[in-house]
Write an enzyme that holds these catalytic residues in place. Sequence first.
Site, PDB file in Angstrom:
ATOM      1  CE  LYS A 166      42.246  44.635  37.831  1.00 57.22           C
ATOM      2  NZ  LYS A 166      43.305  43.471  38.121  1.00 57.22           N
TER       3      LYS A 166
ATOM      4  CE  LYS B  56      51.153  48.047  38.120  1.00 59.33           C
ATOM      5  NZ  LYS B  56      50.479  46.905  38.861  1.00 59.33           N
TER       6      LYS B  56
ATOM      7  CE  LYS C  65      53.069  37.674  33.751  1.00 55.62           C
ATOM      8  NZ  LYS C  65      52.103  36.956  34.675  1.00 55.62           N
TER       9      LYS C  65
ATOM     10  CG  ASP D 229      46.211  47.867  38.119  1.00 53.20           C
ATOM     11  OD1 ASP D 229      47.262  47.995  38.898  1.00 53.20           O
ATOM     12  OD2 ASP D 229      45.583  46.896  37.892  1.00 53.20           O
TER      13      ASP D 229
ATOM     14  CG  HIS E 126      51.720  44.605  33.433  1.00 55.30           C
ATOM     15  ND1 HIS E 126      52.825  44.842  34.311  1.00 55.30           N
ATOM     16  CD2 HIS E 126      50.809  44.523  34.431  1.00 55.30           C
ATOM     17  CE1 HIS E 126      52.948  44.769  35.455  1.00 55.30           C
ATOM     18  NE2 HIS E 126      51.305  44.343  35.654  1.00 55.30           N
TER      19      HIS E 126
ATOM     20  NE  ARG F  17      53.528  51.135  61.505  1.00 53.77           N
ATOM     21  CZ  ARG F  17      52.850  51.986  61.176  1.00 53.77           C
ATOM     22  NH1 ARG F  17      53.060  53.344  61.760  1.00 53.77           N
ATOM     23  NH2 ARG F  17      51.529  52.308  60.299  1.00 53.77           N
TER      24      ARG F  17
HETATM   25  C1  BG6 Z   1      49.250  43.831  38.382  1.00 52.65           C
HETATM   26  C2  BG6 Z   1      48.044  44.786  38.625  1.00 52.65           C
HETATM   27  O1  BG6 Z   1      50.352  44.557  38.392  1.00 52.65           O
HETATM   28  O2  BG6 Z   1      49.186  42.731  37.350  1.00 52.65           O
HETATM   29  C3  BG6 Z   1      46.906  43.743  38.911  1.00 52.65           C
HETATM   30  O3  BG6 Z   1      48.403  45.571  39.733  1.00 52.65           O
HETATM   31  C4  BG6 Z   1      46.852  42.779  37.862  1.00 52.65           C
HETATM   32  O4  BG6 Z   1      45.750  44.571  38.919  1.00 52.65           O
HETATM   33  C5  BG6 Z   1      48.323  41.939  37.950  1.00 52.65           C
HETATM   34  O5  BG6 Z   1      45.813  41.979  38.224  1.00 52.65           O
HETATM   35  C6  BG6 Z   1      48.164  41.082  36.507  1.00 52.65           C
HETATM   36  O6  BG6 Z   1      49.239  40.313  36.425  1.00 52.65           O
HETATM   37  P1  BG6 Z   1      49.316  38.667  36.212  1.00 52.65           P
HETATM   38  O7  BG6 Z   1      50.715  38.058  36.463  1.00 52.65           O
HETATM   39  O8  BG6 Z   1      48.234  37.899  36.843  1.00 52.65           O
HETATM   40  O9  BG6 Z   1      48.616  38.717  34.744  1.00 52.65           O
END
Ligand code: BG6
Length: 507
Positions: free
Chosen positions: A348, A155, A189, A243, A248, A49
Amino acid sequence: MTNPNAEQATILIFGASGDLTARKLLPALYHLWQDGYLTESSPIIGIARREKTDDSFREETRQTILGADAAKTEEWQHFAQQLFYRELDLTAAGDYERMTSQVAEIEEQLGSRGKRIVYLATAPSLFYPSVEGLAAGGMIPNRDSNEILRVVLEKPFGHDLSSSRELSNNLGRILSEDQIYRIDHYLGKETVQNMLLFRYGNAIFEPLLNRNHVDHVQITVAESQGMERGRGGYYDQSGAIRDVLQNHVLQLLCLVAMEPPAMFRADAIRDEKLKVLKALRMCEGAGMSDCFVAGQYESGTQNGERVRGYRDEERIPADSRTETYVALKAEVDNWRWAGVPFYLRTGKRLPHRVTEVAIQFKLPPLNLFNTIECEGDICEIVNARPNTLIFRIQPKEAITLMMSTKRPGMQYQIHPVAMDFMYEEAFERRLPEAYERLLLDVLRGDSTLFTRSDELEAAWEFVTPLLNYQSLPTSQPEIYAAGSWGPRAADEMLRRASHCWRQPHAR
Ligand code: BG6
């Protein structure tokens, strides 16, 4: 000379002013172009935008990719000619027609035709309006046409099972499943893909990966970061379950637990992953707190520095109950894995950033070599340690096999050693970034590393009881100090099963 592997397409990035576009997408496209995977007739059009010209978009991109001081190299000038920017309010369906004709003009100028990739690097609330807009703007090819449109989604795909279903149904009314690419960047990865190659490209390990030989599996996605880059607003609505666990971590679990596919094809692999998700169970018969722990970090010391607690982070309410850590014990209830615990954790502000999958094998049936080792007055009995096979996904990509050997000397003294394969040492080349690989796959139309809607649904189904439990007024995340390995209850959960968490280092 033209690279025979080069792909030609028009790439539209919706949400072009965002962090993901600047940090991941544009650098990935630049590297693909540099490596000859993207033709010079492929325009990359940023759409957002904010008011911006092609020139200012090019300059901003140059600064992010090459850094503020870097000279404008001839190579960059060349690439920059493929970058464009067009303004659009993604919620204004009536404006998409104008965008379509602007895109067609650029395509005419560069000679691009037949294939469009639309990357939705936007807030999830804009996914459906954007796709509706594409339809209103005449961008969705007829089913019988040769034109290709692929839409890439980031996501979160929904907030829970029902919102994810609703999104899938809505998108399904306009797009077919083979036009939708749901990115889980973990699958891009290099070391995650190597889990497939390691398992099915070698004959000696696969026969051991089952309940007869494996004691348990630990999957760790640890992050040292907190709520940097203003992420608090998003994260507080999401939490560790949505998250990282739902996507993942479960994807890593699928890759380590799945059966060999009959062929290396997208659907064959995704069928096998789906079976794992469907066989996934938690705490059959036990209470949720026996196999699930949620935590939230408070202030603490990380790498020698004092860091603030979650509730003091920017845009986090002072009474937030959002979990910044989760650990759980699950089982893949099938013929291969029944009874083998899979311990999963992510958080985290843990001591460092490290992601690994560790498969711990059973101990030898007989302890022939237990020896007494003394250091000063303190003596201990040293037994065989279990063999462990570790896939280190990041940061120092590696595969390690822990085993026992004889310590040199006049006695039979057992000593654990590591056999390491380090990517950095074995291959003298830069590992491609996850987004490079995934964007190239979208260009090629290979959906192997993307999540199918049924996989997505099964993953949401698995985490739903955890989300429900977490949202009970009585469920409070357990506090852990920033810089520690998480709440004590997570250690206790493993201790009850006579196991303990690995403390992976980030070497
Ligand atoms: C993302 C999450 O999908 O993956 C983040 O939203 C997270 O919170 C990240 O930090 C981690 O990815 P990577 O590749 O840094 O391990």
